[in-house]
Enzyme design. Structure first.
Site, PDB file in Angstrom:
ATOM      1  N   GLY A   1       0.863   5.403   1.347  1.00  0.00           N
ATOM      2  CA  GLY A   1       0.243   6.413   2.180  1.00  0.00           C
ATOM      3  C   GLY A   1       0.769   7.801   1.884  1.00  0.00           C
ATOM      4  O   GLY A   1       1.431   8.036   0.865  1.00  0.00           O
TER       5      GLY A   1
ATOM      6  N   ASP B   1      -4.368   9.756  13.453  1.00  0.00           N
ATOM      7  CA  ASP B   1      -4.651   9.238  12.106  1.00  0.00           C
ATOM      8  C   ASP B   1      -5.264   7.841  12.185  1.00  0.00           C
ATOM      9  O   ASP B   1      -4.856   6.936  11.452  1.00  0.00           O
ATOM     10  CB  ASP B   1      -3.375   9.217  11.268  1.00  0.00           C
TER      11      ASP B   1
ATOM     12  N   VAL C   1       4.354   0.997   1.761  1.00  0.00           N
ATOM     13  CA  VAL C   1       4.572  -0.244   2.501  1.00  0.00           C
ATOM     14  C   VAL C   1       4.717  -1.390   1.505  1.00  0.00           C
ATOM     15  O   VAL C   1       3.869  -1.563   0.622  1.00  0.00           O
ATOM     16  CB  VAL C   1       3.415  -0.527   3.481  1.00  0.00           C
TER      17      VAL C   1
ATOM     18  N   PHE D   1       3.005   9.711   3.672  1.00  0.00           N
ATOM     19  CA  PHE D   1       4.427   9.922   3.904  1.00  0.00           C
ATOM     20  C   PHE D   1       5.289   8.734   3.493  1.00  0.00           C
ATOM     21  O   PHE D   1       6.501   8.877   3.372  1.00  0.00           O
ATOM     22  CB  PHE D   1       4.684  10.220   5.386  1.00  0.00           C
ATOM     23  N   GLY D   2       4.688   7.556   3.319  1.00  0.00           N
ATOM     24  CA  GLY D   2       5.495   6.382   3.012  1.00  0.00           C
ATOM     25  C   GLY D   2       4.723   5.314   2.267  1.00  0.00           C
ATOM     26  O   GLY D   2       3.494   5.336   2.206  1.00  0.00           O
TER      27      GLY D   2
ATOM     28  N   GLY E   1       0.828  -1.201   0.000  1.00  0.00           N
ATOM     29  CA  GLY E   1       0.000   0.000   0.000  1.00  0.00           C
ATOM     30  C   GLY E   1       0.860   1.247   0.000  1.00  0.00           C
ATOM     31  O   GLY E   1       2.065   1.197   0.229  1.00  0.00           O
TER      32      GLY E   1
ATOM     33  N   LYS F   1       8.301  -0.357   5.400  1.00  0.00           N
ATOM     34  CA  LYS F   1       7.780   0.979   5.108  1.00  0.00           C
ATOM     35  C   LYS F   1       8.926   1.876   4.674  1.00  0.00           C
ATOM     36  O   LYS F   1       9.925   2.017   5.383  1.00  0.00           O
ATOM     37  CB  LYS F   1       7.083   1.566   6.340  1.00  0.00           C
TER      38      LYS F   1
END
Length: 387
Positions: free
Chosen positions: A62, A176, A67, A64-65, A60, A82
């Site tokens: 996101g 979050d 995975v 900021f990063g 996946g 990550k």
């Protein structure tokens, strides 16, 4: 006009949508970003980090990063890796790794994701975690517009509240919480853990790294209005997740912050006047006239009046004074207890919102888990609403 008052996470949402040049530039940026993502993903596939961890696929992506799924060459154990999306975000990922490591040491290994180690790759920070089989989004997407059983919601909610109590005891706010950040530990198990602490902060920290506070679909009203945040924002996110698990769809699925906040007002009405008055972002949503506030008109968009919807209708339980049961195995009392708990969590004022330690004593969460009934036929019941 008010752009100088916007936080970083609000700037993208508050752009004038009627500008044709904006959409042209937006498409170009998206195309360039997609090419960068594809090239970055292709470069990562098959990479061996620290001569030990081999990347085998993307899990996946996101804010900021990203995975990735990885495997330990020596032990053949599967891991989650990550990687920061930009070198500018290395600090955030380093902070997240140190925080999770500290939480694991002080007794949070059962409630938060477990860290294995960290390394660098081409200047990008990489953090290794024990791999989980999925996220809480999986059971929702498997049963769209139907949701999961109340027994499963009870188990998930209890674990989320226990994790939140643990974070509060360490003076931390997650900031979050959403289904994508709630990890399912094993196949066939209802055990879950909290992940992605990149946006978390302490009670005493005035500003967040990169000013990111909550996904807009799970964002508390005080965050929309630009008020000081407290630990109550995490409780709001859990309330939204509970409704999403029951209904099988998002409670506030807006395309931007303005649309999402209008959906919120359609369900809960106008915010209290003092919250509007002290909110730094209130001019984006309201116009003041003396001591009264009115909704700011938005060109090209029509919304229902504030307070025109009811939570029971969103849950699919109440229509024309009839309590309609959607699936077999549910009863009126359990649904009323679930609604009662959610209605105490999803309230405007943060200090009136139910706290996690008090929510754990609610009657809905303290019932014994009902045994699973095999070959249960789906039925439809109709009874008068008991309240």
């Amino acid at each position: 006009m008010f752009q100088h008052k916007l936080k970083l996470y609000e700037e993208k949402d508050a752009v004038e949508t009627r500008s044709g040049s904006f959409w042209l530039n937006f498409r170009k940026r998206e195309q360039n970003r997609q090419k960068t993502v594809e090239r970055f993903t292709r470069d990562m596939d098959g990479v061996v980090l620290a001569h030990r961890f081999k990347i085998i696929g993307l899990l996946g992506r996101g804010t900021f990063g990203s995975v990735y799924r990885a495997v330990d060459i020596y032990t053949s154990k599967r891991l989650a890796l990550k990687v920061s999306n930009d070198k500018y975000y290395n600090f955030s990922l380093t902070k997240e790794g140190e925080l999770i490591r500290a939480l694991n040491v002080v007794g949070g290994a059962r409630m938060v994701t477990n860290i294995v180690g960290s390394t660098m790759w081409r200047g990008f920070k990489c953090v290794l975690y024990r791999e989980c089989v999925g996220t809480l989004l999986s059971p929702i997407t498997m049963h769209p517009n139907i949701g999961v059983s109340l027994n499963l919601i009870r188990i998930y909610t209890r674990q989320l509240l226990q994790a939140l109590c643990f974070l509060n005891s360490k003076r931390l706010i997650h900031c979050d919480i959403k289904p994508e950040n709630v990890l399912v530990c094993r196949v066939g198990s209802a055990a879950i853990k909290l992940g992605d602490f990149g946006a978390s902060q302490s009670f005493h920290q005035p500003e967040l790294c990169f000013n990111y506070v909550q996904n807009r679909c799970y964002r508390a009203p005080e965050v929309f209005l630009g008020m000081p945040i407290t630990r109550a924002i995490d409780m709001w996110s859990i309330g939204c997740i509970m409704v999403e698990l029951f209904a099988g769809c998002m409670l506030f699925d807006g395309s931007d912050s303005i649309e999402t906040f209008h959906y919120l007002m359609e369900l809960f009405g106008f915010p209290p006047a003092d919250m509007i008055e002290f909110g730094s972002n209130s001019p984006f949503y309201f116009i003041s006239s003396g001591n009264r506030y009115f909704l700011k008109p938005i060109e090209g968009r029509d919304f229902n009046a504030p307070g025109s919807k009811e939570l029971l209708e969103i849950l699919g339980l109440y229509s024309d004074k009839i309590w309609t049961m959607k699936t077999g195995g549910l009863n009126v009392t359990e649904c009323y207890e679930f609604f009662n708990l959610v209605s105490k969590i999803l309230v405007y004022r943060p200090n009136a919102r139910l706290r996690p330690e008090n929510a754990l004593h609610h009657v809905f969460l303290n019932k014994k888990i009902r045994p699973r009934v095999k070959n249960l036929k789906r039925k439809r019941y109709s009874k008068e609403c008991p309240f």
